[in-house]
Every structure is written in structure tokens, then in C-alpha cells.
Design an enzyme around this catalytic site. Structure first.
Site, PDB file in Angstrom:
ATOM      1  N   CYS A   2       0.941  -1.083  -0.106  1.00  0.00           N
ATOM      2  CA  CYS A   2      -0.182  -0.040   0.103  1.00  0.00           C
ATOM      3  C   CYS A   2       0.846   1.142   0.046  1.00  0.00           C
ATOM      4  CB  CYS A   2      -1.000   0.030   1.349  1.00  0.00           C
ATOM      5  SG  CYS A   2      -1.885  -1.495   1.297  1.00  0.00           S
ATOM      6  N   ARG A  27       1.231   1.577  -6.026  1.00  0.00           N
ATOM      7  CA  ARG A  27       1.440   0.729  -5.063  1.00  0.00           C
ATOM      8  C   ARG A  27       0.049  -0.217  -4.473  1.00  0.00           C
ATOM      9  NH1 ARG A  27       6.163   1.265  -2.443  1.00  0.00           N
ATOM     10  NH2 ARG A  27       5.335   0.298  -0.404  1.00  0.00           N
ATOM     11  N   TRP A  76      -3.814  -1.699  -1.264  1.00  0.00           N
ATOM     12  CA  TRP A  76      -3.797  -2.966  -2.196  1.00  0.00           C
ATOM     13  C   TRP A  76      -4.307  -4.031  -1.187  1.00  0.00           C
ATOM     14  CZ3 TRP A  76      -1.284  -7.812  -2.014  1.00  0.00           C
ATOM     15  CH2 TRP A  76      -1.319  -8.425  -3.263  1.00  0.00           C
ATOM     16  N   ASN A 112       1.199   0.217   5.863  1.00  0.00           N
ATOM     17  CA  ASN A 112       1.738  -0.527   4.587  1.00  0.00           C
ATOM     18  C   ASN A 112       2.439  -1.611   5.283  1.00  0.00           C
ATOM     19  OD1 ASN A 112       2.762  -1.483   2.298  1.00  0.00           O
ATOM     20  ND2 ASN A 112       4.328  -0.200   2.309  1.00  0.00           N
ATOM     21  N   GLY A 113       2.169  -2.971   5.039  1.00  0.00           N
ATOM     22  CA  GLY A 113       2.519  -4.225   5.394  1.00  0.00           C
ATOM     23  C   GLY A 113       1.829  -5.212   6.015  1.00  0.00           C
ATOM     24  N   GLU A 495      10.095 -13.417 -19.855  1.00  0.00           N
ATOM     25  CA  GLU A 495       9.744 -11.963 -19.636  1.00  0.00           C
ATOM     26  C   GLU A 495       8.763 -11.444 -20.705  1.00  0.00           C
ATOM     27  OE1 GLU A 495       9.957  -9.966 -17.136  1.00  0.00           O
ATOM     28  OE2 GLU A 495       9.974  -8.009 -18.071  1.00  0.00           O
ATOM     29  N   LYS A 499       5.120  -9.687 -19.871  1.00  0.00           N
ATOM     30  CA  LYS A 499       4.784  -8.531 -20.331  1.00  0.00           C
ATOM     31  C   LYS A 499       3.307  -8.776 -20.843  1.00  0.00           C
ATOM     32  CE  LYS A 499       6.701  -6.466 -18.395  1.00  0.00           C
ATOM     33  NZ  LYS A 499       7.683  -6.757 -17.511  1.00  0.00           N
ATOM     34  N   GLU A 502       0.490  -9.799 -17.963  1.00  0.00           N
ATOM     35  CA  GLU A 502       0.119  -8.745 -16.528  1.00  0.00           C
ATOM     36  C   GLU A 502      -0.589  -7.669 -16.944  1.00  0.00           C
ATOM     37  OE1 GLU A 502       3.499  -7.196 -14.626  1.00  0.00           O
ATOM     38  OE2 GLU A 502       4.717  -7.234 -16.319  1.00  0.00           O
ATOM     39  N   HIS A 518       6.562 -32.494 -23.820  1.00  0.00           N
ATOM     40  CA  HIS A 518       6.307 -33.264 -22.546  1.00  0.00           C
ATOM     41  C   HIS A 518       5.207 -33.294 -22.011  1.00  0.00           C
ATOM     42  CE1 HIS A 518      10.439 -35.016 -23.013  1.00  0.00           C
ATOM     43  NE2 HIS A 518      10.822 -33.822 -23.149  1.00  0.00           N
ATOM     44  N   LYS A 617       2.945  -2.113  -7.806  1.00  0.00           N
ATOM     45  CA  LYS A 617       4.398  -2.011  -8.353  1.00  0.00           C
ATOM     46  C   LYS A 617       5.290  -2.406  -7.196  1.00  0.00           C
ATOM     47  CE  LYS A 617       7.690  -0.229 -10.905  1.00  0.00           C
ATOM     48  NZ  LYS A 617       7.830  -1.023 -12.164  1.00  0.00           N
TER      49      LYS A 617
HETATM   50  O1  M6R Z   1      10.959  -4.291  -7.140  1.00  0.00           O
HETATM   51  P1  M6R Z   1      11.188  -5.767  -7.483  1.00  0.00           P
HETATM   52  O2  M6R Z   1      12.186  -5.788  -8.869  1.00  0.00           O
HETATM   53  O3  M6R Z   1      11.866  -6.580  -6.501  1.00  0.00           O
HETATM   54  O4  M6R Z   1      10.074  -6.304  -8.124  1.00  0.00           O
HETATM   55  C1  M6R Z   1       9.922  -7.752  -8.509  1.00  0.00           C
HETATM   56  C2  M6R Z   1       8.639  -8.068  -8.972  1.00  0.00           C
HETATM   57  O5  M6R Z   1       7.387  -7.714  -8.350  1.00  0.00           O
HETATM   58  C3  M6R Z   1       8.613  -7.202 -10.500  1.00  0.00           C
HETATM   59  O6  M6R Z   1       9.485  -7.555 -11.085  1.00  0.00           O
HETATM   60  C4  M6R Z   1       7.209  -7.643 -11.349  1.00  0.00           C
HETATM   61  O7  M6R Z   1       7.453  -9.028 -11.764  1.00  0.00           O
HETATM   62  C5  M6R Z   1       7.109  -6.653 -12.399  1.00  0.00           C
HETATM   63  N1  M6R Z   1       6.509  -5.580 -11.910  1.00  0.00           N
HETATM   64  C6  M6R Z   1       6.524  -7.158 -13.635  1.00  0.00           C
HETATM   65  O8  M6R Z   1       6.383  -6.425 -14.801  1.00  0.00           O
END
Ligand code: M6R
Length: 622
Positions: A2, A27, A76, A112-113, A495, A499, A502, A518, A617
Site C-alpha cells: 500500500c 502501490r 492494495w 503498509n505491510g 519476460e 509483459k 500482466e 512433454h 508495483k
Molecule cells: O521491485 P522488484 O524488482 O523486486 O519487483 C519484483 C517483481 O515484483 C517485479 O519485477 C514484477 O514482476 C514486475 N512489475 C513485472 O513487470
């Protein structure tokens, strides 16, 4: 996961809090709320469900909520569904269904937490006559502070430290006490929190951009510390209630970096910032034609002594780790193990001082990555953090820190931070290879020249974006996509697939191409989109064969390969070329069309590109 903010000073708090929250919405955006107090009058709470603009509308952009001291939250959801009653701020007393209105409570707070033992604490408080209106762990934390505050008739700092001793989990807490007008009290453990001061005013936030418009002078409050925030003055305490001195840090980067700058979305802007992010990161690691890691404190002697590298990370940063594994092993000959941080932290992987554990993280606050770092340190490994956010917890706790210079990344889907991490790991691989005698000075020079050409090559890939835009309009209604590749191409596929899924919400998976047969190949139907990544000479034919196996079962094929290296046009339905580079570094170029494909597909589907559903994020919960 959050975002929290706070302000106390001479100006009206609510507009400042809303401005700060707007920079923290990445966040979380399930609900938002403010608590503002005007002098010694009780705090007034306003909450709204959904994105921040609902709260801004409800408070007439903050004008309808007078007062010069306040706290705010963007949520969040973790404990309790996204609802008005679960939205923050939470109060120590009772609360009506909407949770909005003047607060007849002694304590009001945002958090937050995650409080892990909140059920046990709630039972204790129930026994002492407290009642609960929400499903949140935060309400429990606020009421526990209130309980100690009243039971022992102690001041806020002592009530908070007593609470911290009882609570397990992570928190950045900001609390206002009815008896202390114009003051905010904060506590922190394992969740980010920064405190800023200026003449006659003080600020708090989960992240620097939220207060940068108002001040550049910040304190990074430590773990298990408490802060007492007054207008223009901040005091810090340890768990014993003794005052501690923290250094004031000046933030040198610019707020403009966190604005959209004419782009429709932050993600598109950040995709276009990649040449700069990669160049800046590389320049910080290269001196006189050689990779120079002196800023990280990793000397050549240390690098020579490493016998094993473990890399722990989450999400896209884990995908960088998978790519780095291939590059480091191939160039430097050091064994590399790559682990999801959420798994690493619970495994009993033996470590010793000749094991280098690298934790890669954009935010430097990801809870699992932070835990992995701490576990690695406990096991006696040497640790290196590859982090983007300066001063973040992971950066501060690691033995060595390599900063990527991507600048603030706002879109939830990472692009420029991923690219900056990739190039940093490539540079590290080149240095490791050189000092260990795996490559010559001449080869090192060639590799560095190849790395230095990458920013311009990324710009050339970006010039081709219209083709990706066109192709994404064709695939916008697809239900399933498979990304396949071998070796480094598998890392790129991971990756590319993330992309896509998500931000477009299209189901997509990445497979090591040789694994399809497999089991997964049974999912291929007429027109299933299969995107093959084919940049590695030694693996090209094998991956192409796997793609053709899919085609013969009805798949529609896209091939991503390097210019002039391989010919796939006769075999696939749509081809994307990227410029040639040393094959170890191709991920930096090949990822760009896949980022654009995900971006345009999300736009074509009319989705919220920068704030995809259910995500945030910075993932500061386990
Ligand atoms: O802040 P971080 O790099 O530790 O975050 C890790 C993941 O949460 C982050 O890479 C996430 O998978 C991306 N936002 C995806 O695009």
C-alpha cells in the site's frame, strides 16, 4: 503493497496528501483514504473505494477537508476485501459503515505491510473489551497502540514501541493521537518509509516521489525505529524509547523523471527511456574501456575468490537472473544457481563466504527478496544487491550494492528497470570473466564495445514500433499465447510472456521450447499463437523445429530473430527482427518488441496499462 503519506505544517494538508498519494497509486488502488485534523479538533476521516480520483472528487480535491496535519493511504488489499469499511485510515474506537466523518477516537492510523499475528492480538484485545468493525490487521495494530497508550498512561512513543515488541510481520505505520495535535508518529519494520523536512513542515511517504515536490531533505528511518514528526522537526527513537540520530540525505534526482512527459502511458514513456537507462547504467560501470565495479566495493580479489553464485529475485528481476545465469556461466565459467526469492528464503541452501548471493530488485523493497538477502547473510554468504531505488532497504542491507540508473519507474509492468538490470548483470559477467582469466583483455574490450552499442540499437528497435502496434491489433482477441525459446531465448520468453499477460490479461506461458512435447503441446489448437524467440545460433534450428511442430497442429507463428542471421520468414506467419549484437547480450534488444507487443495489446483491449488489476508495483508483503 500500500502507499502511505503524511504531512504536518502550515499549509492545508489534504491537497498535499492527495498529491503524494497520486504518486504512490502504483502501490495499490483498491481504495484510498485521508485523516486530517484542524488544530485540536478531532481528525476527520474520508474514504473512497477504487482509484484515487474518487477520493479527490469526494473531498473537492482536498478543499473540503480543512486542517494542517494529516495522513493518507492508498490500498492494495491483503486482509479483508476492498471495501469502505476495510479502507484506511483505521481508528481505535468504533466506526460507522462508511468509516467517514469526525473521529471520536484517541488514535487514527494508516499502515503498509502485514501484521502476521493479528488474529492472536485481536483475541487479546477482544478480551479487554475492544470491538472490531473491519477485517484488517491494521485496525488491530491501531487498537493495540491505543490499548498500551491507555493501560500504562505512557506517551505515544512508548505505546508504539510496546506494540512493536508484540507485533510480528512488516509495517510502516503512521499514527495521529488526539492528545497531540500537529504531530504524527511513525514506526517501521521491513516496509519502506521516508520522512522529509523543510522550513516549518514535515512529510512522510512510502516512496520519495510522493514528497519530492515539497522537499529534497529526507531521512530513511531504520528498521524497528519510531519517528515523532512535528512541523519542520523530526525525532527518532529505538525500540527502548531512546533517541537516535539519523543522517539527513539530499535527493538529487528530479521529479520530471516521474511525469508522463507527453506519452499516453508511463509504460510507453519508460519503454522509450530504455536507451538512456541502459547507457547511464553502463556508463556508471565502465572506466577507461574496462568494467569497473569499484563503486560496489567488489574488488577483483573478491571476484576471483567466488566459487558459486546464487541469484534470488522475483518476477521480472527473476527473469533477468535467468538470463544472467546463461551469460555468467558461458563467459566466466562460474556455476550459477537461480532461485525465486520466495522459494530461496525457505530452502536450506548451504552457503559459505565464497558464495556470492546476488539479489536483484527494482524497488529494493520486495519482501521475499529482502528475506532472501537476510537469509543469505545469516548463512555466511557474501551478498550483492542490484537495485534501482537508491537508499532502499535491500540496497542498504547488502554487503555490496550495484545501483542501476533507470530512474523512477512508475508503470507496474517493468521495462526500463529490467533493461538496466540486464545490462548491469552483463557488465558484471564481463568483469568476472576477465579477472578469472576466462577471457582476454581483447575479448573484454570487444564485449564492452558490444554493450556500448546497445542503447543506439534499442533506439533502432523502437523505430519499428508501428509493426508491433499493427500485429497487436490482430492478436488482441487471442485467448492463449505460448512464448518459446531455448537457452537465453527461454529467459527472453519468460519476460515476454509476463509483459503480455500482466497488462493484457491474455493467458500466456513461457516454455523452454524442448519441453513442449512433454505435455504442453496438447494445448495447441487451430490459431493458438506461438511466439518463438530465435536469437541463438546453436539453438536456432531446434527451436524452429519445435515451432513447426506447433504449426502442424494449427498454431499461428510469430518469430523473433536477429537481422540477417537467420531466415524464418518462410516458416512463420509474422517475423520481427532486431539488430545483431554479441549473442550473450541479445536479451537487451529482443525484449523490446515483446514489451511493445504487450503494451499495444493492452491498449487495444482498452485496459489500464499502467495499473493492471490485482497488481502493485512494490510487493512488500510475502
Ligand atoms: O521491485 P522488484 O524488482 O523486486 O519487483 C519484483 C517483481 O515484483 C517485479 O519485477 C514484477 O514482476 C514486475 N512489475 C513485472 O513487470
Amino acid at each position: 503493497m500500500c502507499g502511505i503519506v503524511g504531512y504536518t505544517g502550515r499549509d492545508q494538508a489534504a491537497p498535499i496528501l492527495l498529491d503524494g498519494l497520486s504518486r504512490l497509486e502504483y502501490r495499490g488502488y483498491d481504495s484510498a483514504g485521508l485523516a486530517v485534523r484542524d488544530g485540536s479538533a478531532p481528525a476527520e476521516v474520508v474514504k473512497a473505494l477504487g482509484k484515487l480520483y474518487h477520493l479527490a472528487d469526494k473531498t473537492d480535491q482536498g478543499r473540503a477537508l480543512p486542517g494542517t496535519c494529516g495522513i493518507g493511504h492508498t490500498r492494495w488489499a491483503t486482509h479483508g476485501d476492498p471495501s469502505m469499511v476495510n479502507a484506511h485510515p483505521h481508528v481505535s474506537g468504533n466506526c460507522s459503515g462508511s468509516g467517514s466523518g469526525p473521529v471520536e477516537s484517541d488514535v487514527v492510523g494508516v499502515h503498509n505491510g502485514i501484521i502476521e499475528n493479528f488474529t492472536e492480538l485481536k483475541e487479546k484485545l477482544l478480551r479487554h473489551g475492544y470491538t472490531f468493525y473491519s477485517d484488517t490487521d491494521t485496525e488491530v495494530a491501531v487498537k493495540l497502540v491505543d490499548y498500551y497508550y491507555k493501560k500504562y498512561k505512557i506517551g505515544p512513543v512508548d505505546a508504539i514501541t510496546r506494540t512493536m515488541v508484540r507485533v510480528r510481520g512488516s509495517y510502516a505505520l503512521a499514527l495521529m493521537f488526539r492528545d497531540y495535535p500537529d504531530e504524527i508518529f511513525v514506526a517501521r519494520k521491513d516496509s519502506p518509509l521516508v520522512i522529509g523536512t523543510s522550513e516549518g513542515a514535515s512529510f512522510l511517504a512510502s516512496d520519495v516521489p510522493a514528497i519530492l515536490k515539497f522537499t529534497r531533505q529526507v531521512y530513511y528511518i531504520g528498521n524497528l525505529q519510531v519517528g515523532r514528526i512535528r512541523p519542520g522537526e523530526v525525532l527518532f527513537y529505538d525500540l527502548n524509547g531512546d533517541e537516535v540520530q539519523l543522517p539527513l540525505t539530499e535527493i538529487t534526482w528530479d521529479t520530471a523523471a516521474a511525469e508522463k512527459d507527453g506519452y499516453e502511458h508511463f509504460m510507453l514513456k519508460e519503454i522509450h527511456e530504455q536507451p538512456r537507462a541502459v547507457r547511464d547504467t553502463l556508463n556508471s560501470l565502465i572506466r577507461d574501456g574496462a568494467v569497473d565495479l569499484s563503486a560496489t566495493g567488489l574488488t577483483d580479489d573478491i571476484l576471483r575468490g567466488i566459487r558459486q553464485i546464487d541469484i534470488a529475485a522475483c518476477g521480472s528481476a527473476w527473469h533477468v537472473s535467468v538470463a544472467a545465469q546463461y551469460v555468467i556461466e558461458d563467459l566466466a565459467g562460474v556455476p550459477v544457481r537461480v532461485e525465486l526469492a520466495s522459494e530461496y528464503r525457505y530452502r536450506r541452501i548451504p552457503s559459505s563466504p565464497d558464495t556470492l548471493v546476488i539479489v536483484i530488485s527494482q524497488s529494493g523493497e520486495t519482501a521475499d527478496s529482502l528475506a532472501a538477502l537476510r537469509v543469505a547473510k545469516e548463512r555466511g554468504a557474501l551478498t550483492l544487491a542490484v537495485v534501482n531505488v537508491i537508499g532502499s532497504t535491500i540496497a542498504r542491507e547488502a554487503d555490496h550494492t550495484l545501483y542501476t540508473l533507470a530512474g523512477p519507474e512508475i508503470a507496474v509492468a517493468t521495462t526500463k528497470a529490467y533493461s538496466a538490470q540486464l545490462i548491469a548483470m552483463d557488465a558484471l559477467a564481463v568483469r568476472l570473466a576477465l579477472v578469472r582469466g576466462a577471457i582476454t583483455e581483447e575479448k573484454s574490450g570487444e564485449l564492452i564495445a558490444a554493450l556500448q552499442a546497445i542503447p543506439d540499437q534499442i533506439s533502432r528497435v523502437l523505430e519499428e514500433k508501428q509493426r508491433l502496434q499493427w500485429f497487436s491489433s490482430k492478436i488482441a482477441n487471442t485467448h492463449d499465447i505460448f512464448f518459446i525459446g531455448r537457452g537465453l531465448d527461454y529467459a527472453i520468453s519468460l519476460e515476454g510472456s509476463l509483459k503480455m499477460k500482466e497488462i493484457s490479461y491474455i493467458h500466456s506461458e513461457a516454455y523452454a521450447a524442448g519441453e513442449l512435447k512433454h505435455g504442453t503441446i496438447s494445448l495447441i489448437e487451430q490459431n493458438t499463437l506461438v511466439i518463438g524467440v530465435l536469437t541463438q545460433s546453436s539453438l536456432f534450428e531446434k527451436t524452429l523445429s519445435n515451432m513447426l511442430e506447433c504449426k502442424s497442429r494449427g498454431a499461428y507463428l510469430m518469430g523473433l530473430t536477429t537481422n540477417g542471421n537467420f531466415s524464418v520468414e518462410d516458416s512463420v506467419n509474422f517475423t520481427v527482427y532486431v539488430p545483431k549484437t554479441d549473442e550473450h547480450f541479445i536479451a537487451s534488444l529482443a525484449i523490446v518488441p515483446l514489451q511493445l507487443l504487450g503494451y499495444y495489446t493492452s491498449v487495444n483491449r482498452g485496459l489500464d496499462v499502467d495499473k493492471p488489476r490485482n497488481l502493485a508495483k512494490s510487493v512488500t508483503v510475502e
